[in-house]
Enzyme design. Sequence first.
Site, PDB file in Angstrom:
ATOM      1  N   ASN A   1       0.859  -1.187   0.000  1.00 22.56           N
ATOM      2  CA  ASN A   1       0.000   0.000   0.000  1.00 22.56           C
ATOM      3  C   ASN A   1       0.898   1.241   0.000  1.00 22.56           C
ATOM      4  OD1 ASN A   1      -1.840   2.006   0.558  1.00 22.56           O
ATOM      5  ND2 ASN A   1      -2.322   1.288   2.633  1.00 22.56           N
ATOM      6  N   TRP A   2       0.955   1.915  -1.151  1.00 23.16           N
ATOM      7  CA  TRP A   2       1.849   3.084  -1.250  1.00 23.16           C
ATOM      8  C   TRP A   2       1.287   4.290  -0.495  1.00 23.16           C
ATOM      9  CZ3 TRP A   2       3.708   3.564  -7.081  1.00 23.16           C
ATOM     10  CH2 TRP A   2       4.405   2.388  -7.421  1.00 23.16           C
ATOM     11  N   LYS A   3       0.007   4.247  -0.138  1.00 24.30           N
ATOM     12  CA  LYS A   3      -0.660   5.390   0.511  1.00 24.30           C
ATOM     13  C   LYS A   3      -0.465   6.648  -0.351  1.00 24.30           C
ATOM     14  CE  LYS A   3      -0.201   3.070   4.891  1.00 24.30           C
ATOM     15  NZ  LYS A   3      -0.196   3.149   6.354  1.00 24.30           N
TER      16      LYS A   3
ATOM     17  N   HIS B   1      -9.641   0.657   5.044  1.00 23.72           N
ATOM     18  CA  HIS B   1      -8.353   0.858   5.712  1.00 23.72           C
ATOM     19  C   HIS B   1      -8.579   1.777   6.921  1.00 23.72           C
ATOM     20  CE1 HIS B   1      -4.302   2.191   6.557  1.00 23.72           C
ATOM     21  NE2 HIS B   1      -3.890   1.108   5.907  1.00 23.72           N
TER      22      HIS B   1
ATOM     23  N   GLY C   1       2.316   1.986  10.971  1.00 21.62           N
ATOM     24  CA  GLY C   1       3.225   3.115  10.843  1.00 21.62           C
ATOM     25  C   GLY C   1       3.896   3.502  12.150  1.00 21.62           C
TER      26      GLY C   1
ATOM     27  N   SER D   1       3.416  -2.351  10.488  1.00 22.62           N
ATOM     28  CA  SER D   1       4.869  -2.380  10.722  1.00 22.62           C
ATOM     29  C   SER D   1       5.489  -3.739  10.384  1.00 22.62           C
ATOM     30  CB  SER D   1       5.200  -1.965  12.152  1.00 22.62           C
ATOM     31  OG  SER D   1       4.759  -0.633  12.375  1.00 22.62           O
TER      32      SER D   1
ATOM     33  N   GLY E   1       4.865   1.239   4.831  1.00 23.48           N
ATOM     34  CA  GLY E   1       6.191   1.853   4.693  1.00 23.48           C
ATOM     35  C   GLY E   1       7.205   1.019   3.928  1.00 23.48           C
TER      36      GLY E   1
ATOM     37  N   GLU F   1      -7.014   4.192   8.089  1.00 21.43           N
ATOM     38  CA  GLU F   1      -6.815   5.632   7.853  1.00 21.43           C
ATOM     39  C   GLU F   1      -8.066   6.251   7.222  1.00 21.43           C
ATOM     40  OE1 GLU F   1      -3.103   5.278   5.732  1.00 21.43           O
ATOM     41  OE2 GLU F   1      -2.160   4.602   7.587  1.00 21.43           O
TER      42      GLU F   1
ATOM     43  N   GLU G   1      -5.296  -5.490  10.527  1.00 18.22           N
ATOM     44  CA  GLU G   1      -4.302  -4.448  10.796  1.00 18.22           C
ATOM     45  C   GLU G   1      -4.616  -3.762  12.123  1.00 18.22           C
ATOM     46  OE1 GLU G   1      -2.311  -2.954   6.951  1.00 18.22           O
ATOM     47  OE2 GLU G   1      -4.188  -1.879   7.166  1.00 18.22           O
TER      48      GLU G   1
END
Length: 250
Positions: free
Chosen positions: A9-11, A96, A173, A213, A235, A98, A167
Amino acid sequence: MRKKIVAGNWKMNNNFQEGIDLSNDLVSKYKKSDKNKELIILPPFIHLTSVAEKLSNSKIHLGAQNCHTEGRGAYTGEVSARMLDSVGVRYCLVGHSERRANFFEDNNELKKKCKQLVSNYINPIFCCGELLRDRKYGSYFEVIEDQLEVLWSLSKTDFEKVIVAYEPVWAIGTGETASADQAQEIHKFIRRKISDEFGSETAENTSILYGGSCKPSNAVELFFKPDVDGGLIGGAALNTVDFLAIYNAL
Ligand code: PGA
């Protein structure tokens, strides 16, 4: 037999050229190790068409990070599942943390997104996971059970297109990973819930990924657990060497 999957996931990272460079680098270094293992990347919308081209002769799959609840219409700034299908997207994140936190996505909205995706031949990667306070108060099973309710709105045939990603929000993160035992406990719980709803065969065939992570140093231990079928990587997906090292831990 269920698939082993690593998805990146590049976000909201990488400008256009950086995204192209990362895709090229990945294509040149990736060696598919087994037909039951899959590598997926989830770039931002503006990259999708060009990244699709870069991936066309590789065995890397393309996904998106979001879609709208409706198929078309006056929704300025939004992107539909039908549009994603038309550029070759085969996977898409739903729910997700976020997006749940920053865009207030609720179960109702997530049900609509799942329906849009499956009716446009796209496999939802459905994310669930508890907050730190849920973990501390021991209410995390209830929280996840409530989030999973979205998936029970699908028919069994449509559910069979879903990948689940657990998650824990406190591990995303933050550098703090759930231990392999903590991940296994929840993955097993999720699989049991799927079994209660759609039967044990469907549950056994569903890939359940861990995210939060995940890095080369902890991937082996996590993926070794019987109900952990791979990872959703944030990440570390921005670095080809780390991302492929995680894939090779499958
Ligand atoms: P992280 O993100 O690997 O950077 O923790 C995971 C995710 O949000 O999907």
